[in-house]
Design an enzyme around this catalytic site. Structure first.
Site, PDB file in Angstrom:
ATOM      1  CE1 TYR A 144      -3.666   2.538   0.564  1.00 14.74           C
ATOM      2  CE2 TYR A 144      -2.401   3.292   2.465  1.00 14.74           C
ATOM      3  CZ  TYR A 144      -3.448   3.467   1.573  1.00 14.74           C
ATOM      4  OH  TYR A 144      -4.261   4.575   1.684  1.00 14.74           O
ATOM      5  CG  ASP A 238       5.754   3.607   0.972  1.00 18.95           C
ATOM      6  OD1 ASP A 238       6.042   4.271   1.989  1.00 18.95           O
ATOM      7  OD2 ASP A 238       4.588   3.506   0.539  1.00 18.95           O
ATOM      8  CE  LYS A 266       0.879   4.648   8.476  1.00 21.74           C
ATOM      9  NZ  LYS A 266       0.959   3.972   7.203  1.00 21.74           N
TER      10      LYS A 266
HETATM   11  C1  LIG Z   1       0.311   4.489   5.826  1.00 27.13           C
HETATM   12  C2  LIG Z   1       1.068   4.278   4.595  1.00 27.13           C
HETATM   13  C3  LIG Z   1       0.992   5.167   3.504  1.00 27.13           C
HETATM   14  C4  LIG Z   1       0.006   6.296   3.465  1.00 27.13           C
HETATM   15  O1  LIG Z   1       0.239   7.233   4.474  1.00 27.13           O
HETATM   16  P1  LIG Z   1      -0.971   8.210   4.903  1.00 27.13           P
HETATM   17  O2  LIG Z   1      -0.327   9.097   5.921  1.00 27.13           O
HETATM   18  O3  LIG Z   1      -2.039   7.335   5.449  1.00 27.13           O
HETATM   19  O4  LIG Z   1      -1.395   8.944   3.700  1.00 27.13           O
HETATM   20  C5  LIG Z   1       1.831   4.970   2.429  1.00 27.13           C
HETATM   21  N1  LIG Z   1       2.693   3.945   2.405  1.00 27.13           N
HETATM   22  C6  LIG Z   1       2.796   3.060   3.420  1.00 27.13           C
HETATM   23  C7  LIG Z   1       3.794   1.959   3.337  1.00 27.13           C
HETATM   24  C8  LIG Z   1       1.980   3.187   4.540  1.00 27.13           C
HETATM   25  O5  LIG Z   1       2.050   2.287   5.522  1.00 27.13           O
END
Ligand SMILES: *Cc1c(COP(=O)(O)O)cnc(C)c1O
Length: 430
Positions: A144, A238, A266
C-alpha cells in the site's frame, strides 16, 4: 464490558460522516462489531467513551512508538504552539528536523516534508518520473502506498501486468502506467521490465506492513536493485510505515540494499501529520523551485508537526538500543500467542521486525499477498473481538501490522499472551 456509548456515537457519526469514519479501516468492517470511540490515551493504554481501557497495539497505525502522551513530545508541541500554529514561511524547525532525518539514512542527502504518507509517495513518484523522463511505474500487489490515483490498482486479468483501478473514480487512463508485480517473485518483476522500456521507478515496501507483516527476502531485493540499475529505473523504498519502526536507519541498514528515494511518514511526525521523501541531491534538486518537478503544500513543514517529529526522532537517536528492546518484546508476544494457539490446534504464522509484529491464522509461511489472503478471516475476526473484550486493542484488519511501543511492558505482554490463551480455548471450546 459495555460499549453502548461507542455504539451510539458511531450511529451519530454515520449520519454525518460517510461510514462514520474519516479513514475506512477504522470502521471495523472486516471484523464486525462497532468501532470503539476513543476518549484518550495514556502510555500503553487507550480509553474509550464508555470508560473501558485497552492495551493499544495499534498506536495510531504506527506513529506512537513511545506510546500515548509521551512527555517530551507533548512538551515540544506545547512549546511550539505558543509561537503560532502556521506561517507558510521557512522556520528553523524544518532545517532542524531535516538535518536529523538525513543523519539516519545513508541514501538521503536532502528531504522535503509534506503532510501525509500519501503525499510523500505521490510526490516521490512524480520526482522519479521527472528525473528519468519516463512514465511507467511498477508496484507490488499487496503493498500500500497511499490513496493517490495511480497507486490504487489491482491485478488485471490474464497475463497482462498492467493494473486495473481498484477504486471507482480512478480512470483506467490514470493507472495504465502502473505495472503490477508479485512480492518476493523476481520473475514477475522481470516480466514488467520485458513488457516496458519506459519504467521510471519500482516502488516497494521493503518490509511490507499492509498485507500483514511480510518481509522482502534479501536475495529478492538484491535482484530488484540489479534490475532497476540495468534498466535505468529508480528504486523507491516506501518506508512510511517501516521507517523508525523496523529499524532506526531504514531498511537499507537491514538488507544492505540501497534505494534511490525513501518515503517516510507515521513515526516521523510523532503523532502529528507529517510525511517526507528524500534522496541524494542529484535527484532532490529536480524539485521546484530549483528544478522542473513541481511540488508544494500550504501546511508542509508545519512548525507544530516539525516539533513533534523532532522530539520523537531525537528520542530514538538518544536511545539507540530501544529498537532491540521492542523487537524482543514483540517476539515474546507473538511467539507466546503462537504457542497458546498451537495448544488449541490453531495454526498461526508469526513474524517480527523491530517494533512491528504480524500474525496470520495460516498453515504456511506468508511470502506475498496471495498467501496473506489465504488466512482464516473468520478466526481472525473472532480473535479480534474477543481480545477487545479482554482489554487488548489489536488492528481491526488481518492485513495490518501490530506495533509495540516503549510504554508496553513485559508484564503487559505476558497478560496479552494469557488473554490469548483464554480466548483460543473459548474459540475451540476446550
Ligand atoms: C500508511 C502508509 C501510507 C500512506 O500514508 P498516509 O499518511 O495514510 O497517507 C503509504 N505507504 C505506506 C507503506 C503506509 O504504511
Amino acid at each position: 464490558m459495555s460499549t453502548e456509548a461507542s455504539s451510539r456515537a458511531f450511529k451519530q457519526a454515520q449520519e454525518l460522516i460517510p461510514g462514520g469514519v474519516n479513514s475506512p479501516v477504522r470502521a471495523f468492517k472486516s471484523v464486525g462489531g462497532t468501532p470503539i470511540f476513543v476518549a484518550g490515551g495514556e502510555g500503553a493504554y487507550l480509553s474509550d467513551i464508555d470508560g473501558n481501557k485497552y492495551v493499544d497495539f495499534v498506536q495510531s497505525w504506527g506513529p506512537l512508538i513511545f506510546g500515548h502522551r509521551d512527555e517530551s513530545i507533548e512538551a515540544a508541541v506545547i512549546e511550539a504552539v505558543k509561537h503560532g500554529l502556521s506561517f507558510g514561511a521557512p522556520t528553523l524547525a524544518e532545517t532542524k528536523l531535516a538535518k536529523l532525518v538525513v543523519s539516519f539514512f545513508d541514501s538521503i542527502d536532502k528531504v522535503r516534508f509534506v503532510s501525509s504518507g500519501t503525499e510523500a509517495v505521490m510526490s516521490a513518484i512524480r520526482l522519479a518520473r521527472g528525473f528519468t523522463n519516463r512514465d511507467d511505474i511498477v508496484k507490488f500487489t499487496g503493498c500500500y502506498h497511499g490513496h493517490s490515483d495511480a497507486l490504487l490498482v489491482e491485478a488485471g486479468s490474464g497475463a497482462a501486468t498492467f493494473g486495473n483501478p481498484s477504486s471507482l473514480g480512478v480512470p483506467a487512463d490514470f493507472t495504465k502506467h502502473t505495472l503490477l508485480a508479485k512480492y518476493n517473485d523476481i520473475q514477475s518483476l522481470k516480466k514488467c521490465f520485458e513488457s516496458s522500456n519506459n519504467i521510471a521507478c519500482v516502488i516497494i515496501e521493503p518490509i511490507a506492513g499492509n498485507m500483514g507483516l511480510v518481509q522482502a527476502d534479501k536475495e529478492f531485493l538484491l535482484e530488484l536493485r540489479r534490475l532497476c540499475d540495468a534498466n535505468g529505473a529508480l528504486l523507491i523504498f516506501d518506508e512510511v510505515m517501516s521507517g523508525f519502526r523496523a529499524s532506526i536507519n531504514g531498511a537499507e541498514s537491514i538488507t544492505g540494499v540501497k534505494p534511490d528515494i525513501i518515503t517516510l511518514g507515521k513515526v516521523i511526525g510523532g503523532g502529528m501529520p507529517v510525511g517526507a521523501f528524500g534522496a541524494r541531491s542529484e535527484i532532490m534538486d529536480m524539485l521546484s523551485p530549483d528544478g522542473p518537478v513541481y511540488q508544494a503544500g500550504t501546511l508542509s513543514g508545519n512548525p507544530i508537526a516539525m516539533a513533534a517529529g523532532y522530539a520523537a526522532l531525537s528520542k530514538l537517536q538518544k536511545n539507540s538500543r530501544v529498537m532491540a528492546v521492542l523487537e524482543q518484546r514483540a517476539k515474546s508476544l507473538v511467539q507466546g500467542m503462537q504457542k497458546e494457539a498451537k495448544s488449541c490446534g490453531i495454526s498461526m504464522q508469526v513474524d517480527v521486525r523491530g517494533s512491528m509484529f504480524g500474525f496470520f491464522f495460516n498453515e504456511k509461511a506468508v511470502k506475498n499477498f496471495d498467501d496473506a489472503s489465504n488466512t482464516d478471516a473468520e478466526l481472525f475476526a473472532k480473535f479480534h473481538s474477543l481480545m477487545l473484550r479482554e482489554g487488548f486493542y489489536f488492528a481491526c484488519s488481518l492485513y495490518e501490522t501490530g506495533f509495540i511501543s516503549t510504554a508496553i511492558s513485559d508484564a503487559m505482554v505476558e497478560e496479552t499472551i494469557k488473554a490469548s490463551a483464554k480466548i483460543f480455548k473459548e474459540i475451540r471450546n476446550v
